[in-house]
Scaffold this active site. Sequence first.
Site, PDB file in Angstrom:
ATOM      1  N   GLU A   1       1.506   5.441   0.520  1.00 24.44           N
ATOM      2  CA  GLU A   1       0.718   6.679   1.276  1.00 24.44           C
ATOM      3  C   GLU A   1       1.146   8.106   0.165  1.00 24.44           C
ATOM      4  O   GLU A   1       2.395   8.094  -0.197  1.00 24.44           O
ATOM      5  CB  GLU A   1       1.091   6.997   2.298  1.00 24.44           C
ATOM      6  CG  GLU A   1       0.761   8.325   3.172  1.00 24.44           C
ATOM      7  CD  GLU A   1       1.069   8.457   4.690  1.00 24.44           C
ATOM      8  OE1 GLU A   1       0.322   7.773   5.443  1.00 24.44           O
ATOM      9  OE2 GLU A   1       2.036   9.589   5.087  1.00 24.44           O
TER      10      GLU A   1
ATOM     11  N   PHE B   1      13.080  14.373   9.972  1.00 24.34           N
ATOM     12  CA  PHE B   1      12.005  13.653  10.388  1.00 24.34           C
ATOM     13  C   PHE B   1      12.169  12.708  11.515  1.00 24.34           C
ATOM     14  O   PHE B   1      11.134  12.799  12.233  1.00 24.34           O
ATOM     15  CB  PHE B   1      11.688  12.585   9.138  1.00 24.34           C
ATOM     16  CG  PHE B   1      10.818  13.378   7.974  1.00 24.34           C
ATOM     17  CD1 PHE B   1      10.482  14.706   7.908  1.00 24.34           C
ATOM     18  CD2 PHE B   1      10.826  12.470   6.547  1.00 24.34           C
ATOM     19  CE1 PHE B   1       9.897  15.095   6.839  1.00 24.34           C
ATOM     20  CE2 PHE B   1      10.229  13.171   5.689  1.00 24.34           C
ATOM     21  CZ  PHE B   1      10.062  14.483   5.484  1.00 24.34           C
TER      22      PHE B   1
ATOM     23  N   SER C   1       0.969  -1.281   0.013  1.00 24.19           N
ATOM     24  CA  SER C   1      -0.171  -0.003  -0.037  1.00 24.19           C
ATOM     25  C   SER C   1       0.990   1.172  -0.063  1.00 24.19           C
ATOM     26  O   SER C   1       1.889   1.180   0.406  1.00 24.19           O
ATOM     27  CB  SER C   1      -0.780  -0.172   1.133  1.00 24.19           C
ATOM     28  OG  SER C   1      -0.142  -0.218   2.490  1.00 24.19           O
TER      29      SER C   1
ATOM     30  N   ASP D   1      -1.434  15.699  15.729  1.00 20.31           N
ATOM     31  CA  ASP D   1      -0.534  16.430  16.794  1.00 20.31           C
ATOM     32  C   ASP D   1      -1.164  17.504  17.532  1.00 20.31           C
ATOM     33  O   ASP D   1      -1.881  18.119  16.925  1.00 20.31           O
ATOM     34  CB  ASP D   1       0.735  16.834  15.991  1.00 20.31           C
ATOM     35  CG  ASP D   1       1.448  15.758  15.342  1.00 20.31           C
ATOM     36  OD1 ASP D   1       1.509  14.425  15.887  1.00 20.31           O
ATOM     37  OD2 ASP D   1       2.162  15.910  14.293  1.00 20.31           O
TER      38      ASP D   1
ATOM     39  N   HIS E   1       3.682  -1.285   3.866  1.00 14.48           N
ATOM     40  CA  HIS E   1       3.050   0.167   3.622  1.00 14.48           C
ATOM     41  C   HIS E   1       4.274   1.132   3.355  1.00 14.48           C
ATOM     42  O   HIS E   1       5.035   1.526   4.195  1.00 14.48           O
ATOM     43  CB  HIS E   1       2.372   0.855   4.596  1.00 14.48           C
ATOM     44  CG  HIS E   1       1.435   1.942   4.500  1.00 14.48           C
ATOM     45  ND1 HIS E   1       0.394   1.940   3.514  1.00 14.48           N
ATOM     46  CD2 HIS E   1       1.716   3.215   5.149  1.00 14.48           C
ATOM     47  CE1 HIS E   1       0.026   3.392   3.522  1.00 14.48           C
ATOM     48  NE2 HIS E   1       0.766   4.034   4.380  1.00 14.48           N
TER      49      HIS E   1
END
Length: 298
Positions: free
Chosen positions: A27, A224, A25, A121, A275
Amino acid sequence: MNFLCDILGNIKENLSMFRNDINVSFEFFPPKSVDYVNSNFLNSIEKLSVFHPKFISITCTANLDSIHDYTAQAIKNIPTRLNLNIAPHIIYVNSNKKKIQDLARMYWNNGIKNIIALRGDIQKNNTSTQLYASELILLLKQVADFDISVAAYPEVHPTCHNSYIDIINLKNKINCGANRAITQFFFNVDHYLRFRDRCFCVGIDKEIIPGILPITNFQQIQKFTNMTNVNLPKWICNLFSKIECDEVNISKMFGLLICLDMVNQLYKEGIRDFHFYTLNQFDIVYTLCCYLGLSVQK
């Protein structure tokens, strides 16, 4: 560069057993520009759609009033001929029950049956700290019987400093109706495997899909990891320290090798679903899927 080709050849030989045995999958994040025709967003979705993804997810952020419009609009622009199972993100922060349920009802009435349910968040100016994704799941289930995925954190959520509580929070989300969990990206496979085992020990019996972020820009990845409490192994730092900033192709090659090695390790541990966080860039993920032997839609 010859040694890289040799490594890729060896990995490809090891991955030959995976053919037709892996599910993927992807994103993507919605563009804020209305120029969808020339956007990386649609181009990447179309390129990667040939690998028959189980679903594609479309992100949103904590500003419900604006970004959900981007998310919904982006979904409308995805060609129906691609026949993709689309899972938009819905978040709880900075929203209210009516907005969430109206949005969910709109998605359901337009044929979208899958949701990625996230708390989101907490913003500095938001005093509503007692918000939980489990409550969001219950809200969504009141609208319709969505297939719901939630987030999991092999290296603990940045705002939760207790790994056991973090896992119990995940169990609560499963108990409220989540169908699976997708992890935050990670680079240490052992951390994921230990997390999976601990989840099983507390009674979590749903699939925990590893989320994998290919490294294409090492400086970006460092940012990140600093934001997300993800461990960046020293050997990866040492590897990329030898690459000049303008050597983009070499950086992507190293990123591809790291992804292939991670998938190889995870596959040996029984993982079959993966993913991939694409950042709306298809090239390295496309190459990865080819090396994994995924069949291409004609």
